[in-house]
Design a protein around this motif. Sequence first.
Motif, PDB file in Angstrom:
ATOM      1  N   LEU A 127       0.823  -1.205   0.000  1.00  0.00           N
ATOM      2  CA  LEU A 127       0.000   0.000   0.000  1.00  0.00           C
ATOM      3  C   LEU A 127       0.858   1.256   0.000  1.00  0.00           C
ATOM      4  O   LEU A 127       1.865   1.330   0.709  1.00  0.00           O
ATOM      5  N   SER A 128       0.463   2.226  -0.800  1.00  0.00           N
ATOM      6  CA  SER A 128       1.089   3.529  -0.700  1.00  0.00           C
ATOM      7  C   SER A 128       0.579   4.205   0.561  1.00  0.00           C
ATOM      8  O   SER A 128      -0.447   3.814   1.127  1.00  0.00           O
ATOM      9  N   GLN A 129       1.288   5.235   0.997  1.00  0.00           N
ATOM     10  CA  GLN A 129       0.837   5.956   2.182  1.00  0.00           C
ATOM     11  C   GLN A 129      -0.540   6.581   1.953  1.00  0.00           C
ATOM     12  O   GLN A 129      -1.412   6.536   2.838  1.00  0.00           O
ATOM     13  N   ALA A 130      -0.737   7.128   0.760  1.00  0.00           N
ATOM     14  CA  ALA A 130      -2.014   7.768   0.444  1.00  0.00           C
ATOM     15  C   ALA A 130      -3.158   6.751   0.443  1.00  0.00           C
ATOM     16  O   ALA A 130      -4.253   7.013   0.970  1.00  0.00           O
ATOM     17  N   LYS A 131      -2.923   5.573  -0.154  1.00  0.00           N
ATOM     18  CA  LYS A 131      -3.967   4.555  -0.223  1.00  0.00           C
ATOM     19  C   LYS A 131      -4.286   4.015   1.167  1.00  0.00           C
ATOM     20  O   LYS A 131      -5.459   3.831   1.520  1.00  0.00           O
ATOM     21  N   ALA A 132      -3.251   3.791   1.981  1.00  0.00           N
ATOM     22  CA  ALA A 132      -3.475   3.289   3.338  1.00  0.00           C
ATOM     23  C   ALA A 132      -4.290   4.291   4.148  1.00  0.00           C
ATOM     24  O   ALA A 132      -5.217   3.915   4.873  1.00  0.00           O
ATOM     25  N   ALA A 133      -3.940   5.564   4.028  1.00  0.00           N
ATOM     26  CA  ALA A 133      -4.672   6.597   4.765  1.00  0.00           C
ATOM     27  C   ALA A 133      -6.140   6.631   4.338  1.00  0.00           C
ATOM     28  O   ALA A 133      -7.044   6.780   5.172  1.00  0.00           O
ATOM     29  N   GLN A 134      -6.372   6.462   3.029  1.00  0.00           N
ATOM     30  CA  GLN A 134      -7.748   6.460   2.530  1.00  0.00           C
ATOM     31  C   GLN A 134      -8.540   5.296   3.119  1.00  0.00           C
ATOM     32  O   GLN A 134      -9.669   5.467   3.579  1.00  0.00           O
ATOM     33  N   LEU A 135      -7.946   4.099   3.123  1.00  0.00           N
ATOM     34  CA  LEU A 135      -8.632   2.921   3.645  1.00  0.00           C
ATOM     35  C   LEU A 135      -8.862   3.028   5.155  1.00  0.00           C
ATOM     36  O   LEU A 135      -9.834   2.486   5.681  1.00  0.00           O
ATOM     37  N   LEU A 136      -7.962   3.721   5.831  1.00  0.00           N
ATOM     38  CA  LEU A 136      -8.081   3.890   7.281  1.00  0.00           C
ATOM     39  C   LEU A 136      -8.983   5.063   7.652  1.00  0.00           C
ATOM     40  O   LEU A 136      -9.253   5.280   8.836  1.00  0.00           O
ATOM     41  N   GLU A 137      -9.379   5.814   6.642  1.00  0.00           N
ATOM     42  CA  GLU A 137     -10.202   7.009   6.845  1.00  0.00           C
ATOM     43  C   GLU A 137      -9.518   7.995   7.792  1.00  0.00           C
ATOM     44  O   GLU A 137     -10.116   8.530   8.725  1.00  0.00           O
TER      45      GLU A 137
END
Length: 296
Positions: free
Chosen positions: A26-36
Amino acid sequence: MPDAGSTLPRRQLGRYLTEWRTRAGLSQAKAAQLLEMGATSLNRLEKGQNSRIKSRDIQAICDLYGVHEDLTTALIGLARQSNVKSWWHQYGDVIPKDFDVYVGLEAAAVRLVSYQPDLVPGLLQTADYDRSLVQLAWADSTDAEREQRVQIKTHRQNIVTRKTQPVTLDVVIGEAALRRVAGSRKVMATQLRHLADMSTRPNVTIQVLPFEAGFPDGISMPPFVILEFGNAAYAQAVEPPVVYLEGAVGDMYLEKPDDVNRYHRSYEGIRQAAWDAAASRNLLRQVAREYEQRER
């Protein structure tokens, strides 16, 4: 004044979160999105800069990355230790006993400075030398469990011998470490020859403090390791150095500049009183020959 978020438990937590996010692909941006959560918040967590860490956030991150339960417990423990500067890590307290905080620090360091009065440093131990110690220290463990510990130590040593950016290792070993037998005289002969060979590497300096040197610092110094993490632009440290003191029931990590400087001064005094690298190498090989002769 350094930001409160630069404390060691947070930095270690950040390293693990970054490592496991990468493993999850996961990219940092994608992880942050999934974690809300905001990408900036996740970035601060990974850099150890968040001064208010919530256990439920760490749990959610670990669930997303597929971190196993034992490590999740350890990472939540690191989060709960987030407001200390000089950190006493008691085994089995907030963080599980089997979670080795030091190994993560060691792997991130670019230079290790160490004084070991009685024992060969772990990164320079042969498997048989380590095995002889593990058999005593973990007598209640199974043979397979003890052998696993030996293999973990062997794997750790790759940071010294790897071709790309090996860690710089500056070590002073007390003469007692050469004379105290671990395992057998044969094991000791092989161990001392290994030390002599390792000392020829450009990133490794090994000196021996002889008995006759007495107490260079005026006191009997315990074993210690100073971990340094390199400099970024403008010669600013990437992370502040840390002094590691190993204990029987817990470990101490010192970060205050005055404390770190005190150990640097002690090491310099010990280093100056020790034999130089060439003389130390000759002594290591001489004592190895003595062990071999007694073995016959």
